[in-house]
Design a protein around this motif. Sequence first.
Motif, mmCIF file in Angstrom:
data_model
loop_
_atom_site.group_PDB
_atom_site.id
_atom_site.type_symbol
_atom_site.label_atom_id
_atom_site.label_comp_id
_atom_site.label_asym_id
_atom_site.label_seq_id
_atom_site.Cartn_x
_atom_site.Cartn_y
_atom_site.Cartn_z
ATOM 1 N N GLN A 116 0.829 -1.191 0.000
ATOM 2 C CA GLN A 116 0.000 0.000 0.000
ATOM 3 C C GLN A 116 0.871 1.251 0.000
ATOM 4 O OE1 GLN A 116 -2.654 -0.603 3.448
ATOM 5 N NE2 GLN A 116 -4.314 -0.912 1.973
ATOM 6 N N TYR A 117 0.349 2.307 -0.634
ATOM 7 C CA TYR A 117 1.090 3.555 -0.753
ATOM 8 C C TYR A 117 0.170 4.734 -0.444
ATOM 9 C CZ TYR A 117 4.494 0.539 -2.916
ATOM 10 O OH TYR A 117 5.377 -0.480 -3.143
ATOM 11 N N LEU A 118 0.745 5.739 0.209
ATOM 12 C CA LEU A 118 0.002 6.911 0.639
ATOM 13 C C LEU A 118 0.386 8.123 -0.192
ATOM 14 C CD1 LEU A 118 -1.673 8.623 2.738
ATOM 15 C CD2 LEU A 118 0.461 8.785 4.048
ATOM 16 N N VAL A 119 -0.622 8.878 -0.616
ATOM 17 C CA VAL A 119 -0.425 10.150 -1.295
ATOM 18 C C VAL A 119 -1.316 11.166 -0.600
ATOM 19 C CG1 VAL A 119 -0.533 11.388 -3.490
ATOM 20 C CG2 VAL A 119 -0.051 8.929 -3.477
ATOM 21 N N THR A 120 -0.814 12.374 -0.367
ATOM 22 C CA THR A 120 -1.619 13.409 0.281
ATOM 23 C C THR A 120 -2.103 14.425 -0.745
ATOM 24 O OG1 THR A 120 0.374 14.681 0.829
ATOM 25 C CG2 THR A 120 -0.449 13.158 2.494
ATOM 26 N N ARG A 121 -3.233 15.037 -0.454
ATOM 27 C CA ARG A 121 -3.846 16.008 -1.349
ATOM 28 C C ARG A 121 -3.008 17.282 -1.408
ATOM 29 N NH1 ARG A 121 -9.205 16.117 -2.823
ATOM 30 N NH2 ARG A 121 -9.755 14.761 -1.049
ATOM 31 N N GLY A 122 -2.845 17.819 -2.590
ATOM 32 C CA GLY A 122 -2.073 19.035 -2.767
ATOM 33 C C GLY A 122 -2.875 20.274 -2.411
ATOM 34 N N ALA A 123 -2.193 21.433 -2.443
ATOM 35 C CA ALA A 123 -2.846 22.690 -2.087
ATOM 36 C C ALA A 123 -3.960 23.051 -3.051
ATOM 37 C CB ALA A 123 -1.805 23.817 -2.037
ATOM 38 N N ASP A 124 -3.906 22.524 -4.278
ATOM 39 C CA ASP A 124 -4.934 22.826 -5.272
ATOM 40 C C ASP A 124 -6.135 21.887 -5.181
ATOM 41 O OD1 ASP A 124 -3.791 20.507 -6.161
ATOM 42 O OD2 ASP A 124 -3.326 21.221 -8.178
ATOM 43 N N GLY A 125 -6.108 20.988 -4.186
ATOM 44 C CA GLY A 125 -7.228 20.072 -3.991
ATOM 45 C C GLY A 125 -7.117 18.763 -4.749
ATOM 46 N N ARG A 228 -9.491 8.981 1.511
ATOM 47 C CA ARG A 228 -9.800 9.119 2.937
ATOM 48 C C ARG A 228 -9.480 10.547 3.352
ATOM 49 N NH1 ARG A 228 -6.860 3.500 5.056
ATOM 50 N NH2 ARG A 228 -7.882 2.106 3.536
ATOM 51 N N GLY A 229 -10.405 11.441 3.120
ATOM 52 C CA GLY A 229 -10.156 12.836 3.413
ATOM 53 C C GLY A 229 -9.073 13.388 2.509
ATOM 54 N N ASN A 230 -7.999 13.850 3.105
ATOM 55 C CA ASN A 230 -6.883 14.412 2.344
ATOM 56 C C ASN A 230 -5.830 13.362 1.992
ATOM 57 O OD1 ASN A 230 -7.800 17.098 2.227
ATOM 58 N ND2 ASN A 230 -7.079 17.470 4.322
ATOM 59 N N ARG A 231 -6.177 12.103 2.161
ATOM 60 C CA ARG A 231 -5.245 11.034 1.847
ATOM 61 C C ARG A 231 -5.820 10.104 0.772
ATOM 62 N NH1 ARG A 231 -3.788 7.775 6.969
ATOM 63 N NH2 ARG A 231 -6.063 7.681 7.065
ATOM 64 N N LEU A 232 -4.939 9.591 -0.047
ATOM 65 C CA LEU A 232 -5.298 8.576 -1.037
ATOM 66 C C LEU A 232 -4.437 7.348 -0.778
ATOM 67 C CD1 LEU A 232 -6.513 7.444 -3.671
ATOM 68 C CD2 LEU A 232 -4.733 8.711 -4.924
ATOM 69 N N ILE A 233 -5.069 6.211 -0.628
ATOM 70 C CA ILE A 233 -4.360 4.955 -0.377
ATOM 71 C C ILE A 233 -4.461 4.100 -1.629
ATOM 72 C CG2 ILE A 233 -4.100 2.937 1.101
ATOM 73 C CD1 ILE A 233 -3.689 5.563 2.556
ATOM 74 N N LEU A 234 -3.310 3.791 -2.236
ATOM 75 C CA LEU A 234 -3.250 2.911 -3.396
ATOM 76 C C LEU A 234 -2.817 1.526 -2.941
ATOM 77 C CD1 LEU A 234 -1.321 5.316 -5.839
ATOM 78 C CD2 LEU A 234 -3.805 5.003 -5.641
ATOM 79 N N THR A 235 -3.604 0.515 -3.261
ATOM 80 C CA THR A 235 -3.281 -0.865 -2.878
ATOM 81 C C THR A 235 -2.980 -1.673 -4.118
ATOM 82 O OG1 THR A 235 -4.783 -0.703 -0.978
ATOM 83 C CG2 THR A 235 -4.093 -2.911 -1.642
ATOM 84 N N ASP A 236 -1.777 -2.249 -4.179
ATOM 85 C CA ASP A 236 -1.343 -3.007 -5.346
ATOM 86 C C ASP A 236 -2.192 -4.271 -5.497
ATOM 87 O OD1 ASP A 236 -0.007 -3.886 -7.523
ATOM 88 O OD2 ASP A 236 1.910 -4.184 -6.533
#
Length: 236
Positions: A116-125, A228-236
């Motif tokens: 699994q990998y985490l990406v956070t939302r940028g300032a532009d949404g 998940r709110g300001n987070r995106l979880i990518l699951t391989d």
Amino acid sequence: MRRDTILWVLLAILGVACLALVLNQDGRIVGLGEDEFASLVYLGTIGFGMAAALFLFSRTGLGQALRHLLVWIAVFAAVLAAYAFAPEMIAIKDRVMAVLVPGSVVALPNDGEHAQYLVTRGADGHFHLTGEVDGRPASFMVDTGASVIAMDTSTARSLGFHPDDLSFTNFVQTANGVARSAPIILDSVKVGDIERRNVRAAVTESDGLGTILLGMSFLDTLTSYDFRGNRLILTD
């Protein structure tokens, strides 16, 4: 060498080691993995402390030596705690880096079945992330409204495609609407350690995108992608 000098040297070593762990992004420090580096610092600190303690005890009385011993015990306890919680500290560091460094794709602890990998939302949404296309560095923006991975002609050219040789006879659905496009196949698309081969993509006729839209031709190959709110979880 005075006790205070030895203590400050030890604290400086620990400070540099912690800074290296926090700033490291490629998982290796001086050729060692993060866990191996943490283990080396832990064992090295104990060895240095024991040598320093023997040196100081040989030059002081029993009472002062006991006071020194208590100081070193406290230092060793702190080092032991840091080593014991090294995986948790590294995970916290990774999450902090995901927030501070736009586009960071951070590996999360998993059960061994799916990475699994985490990406956070940028300032532009939007969710921006870095990766590779056909072995070349690439910047993506996640777009579930895009049916395939989409890019403009200037981006395609930077990845080795020649827009003049493409046929813009298809249409692609993006978040901004329908655009004329030319279908292509990407040999490889990589995000974190998630890699997919022979991925459908499209080059739009205009130069308005400015980034690669990570569309459903990639996202649909994942086990899941969860917002998940300001987070995106990518699951391989």
